[in-house]
Write a protein that holds these residues in place. Structure first.
Motif: not given
Length: 393
Positions: A295, A299, A303
Motif C-alpha cells: 500500500d 500510494r 501520487k
C-alpha cells in the motif's frame, strides 16, 4: 492480476524450494537457482524496457520477491537487493546502461551502498579505494554499486560530506572469500569486496542526493513514474519484501506440519485451540505486513503518476510502515515457531531455516526503527528533520 514474473516464480516454486538447502550449504546461490531466477525475469522487473526490462509497477516487484522468498529466503533476498539496482541504473548516464546491458540484459549488479570508501576526483573521473561488506549475490554479479564519500583530492573525505554511488566492474572489486559466515541468509553469499585505487570514469558516478531528489531521473530524461520514486522508498522495498516472504513461507510450512501433528499430551494439534489461535493471529499479522508494505509504495506511485510531489512526510510514512511491516511479520513468525513442536529446530526441518533467515533479514539497518519512527513523528508535527535524518527517510 499477477504479473507474469510472479506467475513464473509460482510455477518454478517446487524447484526453487528444493534448492534452498544446497544454497545454504554453499554459502551462495547455486548456479541452478540463478538460472531459474534469470528465466523468471525477476531481476529485470525494474529494468528499462529498452534494455530488455519490464519497467514494472513496484508492487509487482515486491510481490515477485515475496513469492521467491516463500520458497528460499536467500534467493528472495538477493532478488530484493539486486533487483533494485536496474531502477537506479536507468537514472544514470546512458553509457552505464549500455556498458552493463548492451550485450546481455541479464547482467546483474550487486551493492552495498554504505559509504565505506573514498572517491577522489581526478581528471576524467575518480580514483576509488575501500572495503565493503555485505555484497549480496556478488558471486553471480558482474558489476557493483558501491557507496563512497566524495574526496577532497588528497584521499580524504571532502567537507561537508557528500555520498556518491559508484558503479564498478567486478574486475576492479574482487570478492573476498570466507567473509560470509552467518547463522541465517547464508545462501545470499553477502561477501566483502575490496577496491584498491581503481579509476572510475565520471559517467559511472552519481550523487546520492540526485537520486533521492529526482534530479538524476530528470537529467536522464526519464518520464516513467517508476523512475521518479524516492530512493529511500524503493531500496527498502525489496529487502522488506524478502523478510515478509520468508515469514509467509514459514507460515505455510507450519500449517502443513501442524495438520497431522500429535502433541506429547496425545492431543492432535488440530484440536488444540491455543495453537490454532496463535496460527490464525500470525496469519493475520503477516498478511497485514504484506498489505501495509505494498500500500505504501503504491500510494507514492499513484501520487507521482497524478503529477503530485512526494513530500518528506509522505516518505516518512512509507518508511515507518515499511519498518513496522518487517517487525510485525517476524514477531508473528516467532509466535508460531514457538508452537511448532520439538522437531521445529532440527536441521532437517526447513522451518528453522526460515526462522533464522527472517531474523538475520530483520537485522539489516533498513529495519532499525529508531530513526524511521522519530523522523515520521517530527514530519507529522510539521517540524524540520536534520539533514542526516532526511537522507534516511
Amino acid at each position: 492480476m499477477a504479473h507474469e514474473v510472479v506467475n513464473r516464480i509460482e510455477e518454478l516454486g517446487p524447484e526453487l524450494a528444493a534448492l534452498a538447502e544446497e544454497n545454504e550449504a554453499l554459502g551462495k546461490l547455486s548456479n541452478k537457482t540463478v538460472d531459474l531466477m534469470r528465466s523468471a525475469g525477476v531481476i529485470r522487473l525494474l529494468q528499462p524496457v529498452e534494455y530488455g526490462g519490464f519497467a514494472a509497477h513496484p508492487r509487482d516487484f515486491a510481490e515477485s520477491v515475496m513469492a521467491l522468498a516463500q520458497r528460499d529466503g536467500a534467493a528472495g533476498w538477493v532478488a530484493g537487493v539486486v533487483g533494485v539496482h536496474p531502477w537506479e541504473l536507468a537514472q544514470m548516464d546512458p553509457r552505464v546502461s549500455q556498458e552493463i546491458w548492451g550485450e546481455n540484459p541479464d547482467t546483474w549488479v550487486a551493492s552495498p551502498y554504505m559509504p565505506n570508501g573514498v572517491a577522489d576526483p581526478v581528471e576524467g573521473g575518480y580514483t576509488l579505494s575501500g572495503r565493503w561488506p555485505f555484497s549480496s549475490g556478488s558471486d553471480h554479479c558482474d558489476w557493483n554499486f558501491l557507496g563512497a564519500l566524495a574526496g577532497n583530492g588528497k584521499g580524504k573525505p571532502a567537507q561537508p560530506p557528500a555520498v556518491l554511488h559508484v558503479v564498478v566492474p567486478r574486475s576492479d572489486a574482487p570478492i573476498q572469500e570466507d567473509t560470509w559466515d552467518v547463522i541465517g541468509l547464508s545462501g545470499t553469499g553477502s561477501k566483502d569486496v575490496v577496491v584498491d585505487n581503481a579509476f572510475i570514469p565520471a559517467h559511472r558516478v552519481v550523487d546520492q542526493t540526485e537520486i533521492q531528489t529526482g534530479v538524476a531521473a530528470a537529467r536522464a530524461g526519464r518520464t516513467e513514474t517508476l523512475y521518479k520514486l524516492p530512493f529511500t522508498s524503493m531500496f527498502p522495498l525489496g529487502i522488506t519484501s524478502a523478510v515478509i516472504g520468508i515469514c509467509e513461507g514459514a507460515l505455510a510450512l507450519h500449517m502443513s506440519q501442524q495438520r497431522d501433528r500429535v502433541a506429547v499430551t496425545g492431543v492432535q494439534v488440530k484440536d488444540d485451540p491455543y495453537v490454532l489461535y496463535a496460527a490464525g493471529e500470525a496469519a493475520a499479522e503477516i498478511q497485514a505486513s504484506r498489505v501495509h508494505l505494498i500500500d505504501g509504495i503504491s500510494r507514492l506511485y499513484e501520487k507521482v503518476e497524478a503529477g503530485g510531489e512526494v513530500t518528506v512526510e509522505d516518505r516518512s510514512v512509507v518508511r515507518r510502515n515499511q519498518v513496522r511491516a518487517a517487525w510485525r511479520a517476524v514477531s508473528a513468525l516467532d509466535e508460531i515457531f514457538a508452537r511448532s513442536g520439538g522437531n521445529a529446530p532440527r536441521r532437517s526441518n526447513p522451518l528453522q531455516r526460515y526462522w533464522r533467515d527472517a531474523h538475520v533479514g530483520l537485522s539489516h539497518m533498513i529495519h532499525v526503527p529508531g530513526v524511521a519512527y522519530h523522523a515520521n513523528s517530527l514530519a507529522t508535527m510539521g517540524l524540520d528533520l536534520a539533514a542526516p535524518m532526511v537522507g534516511l527517510t
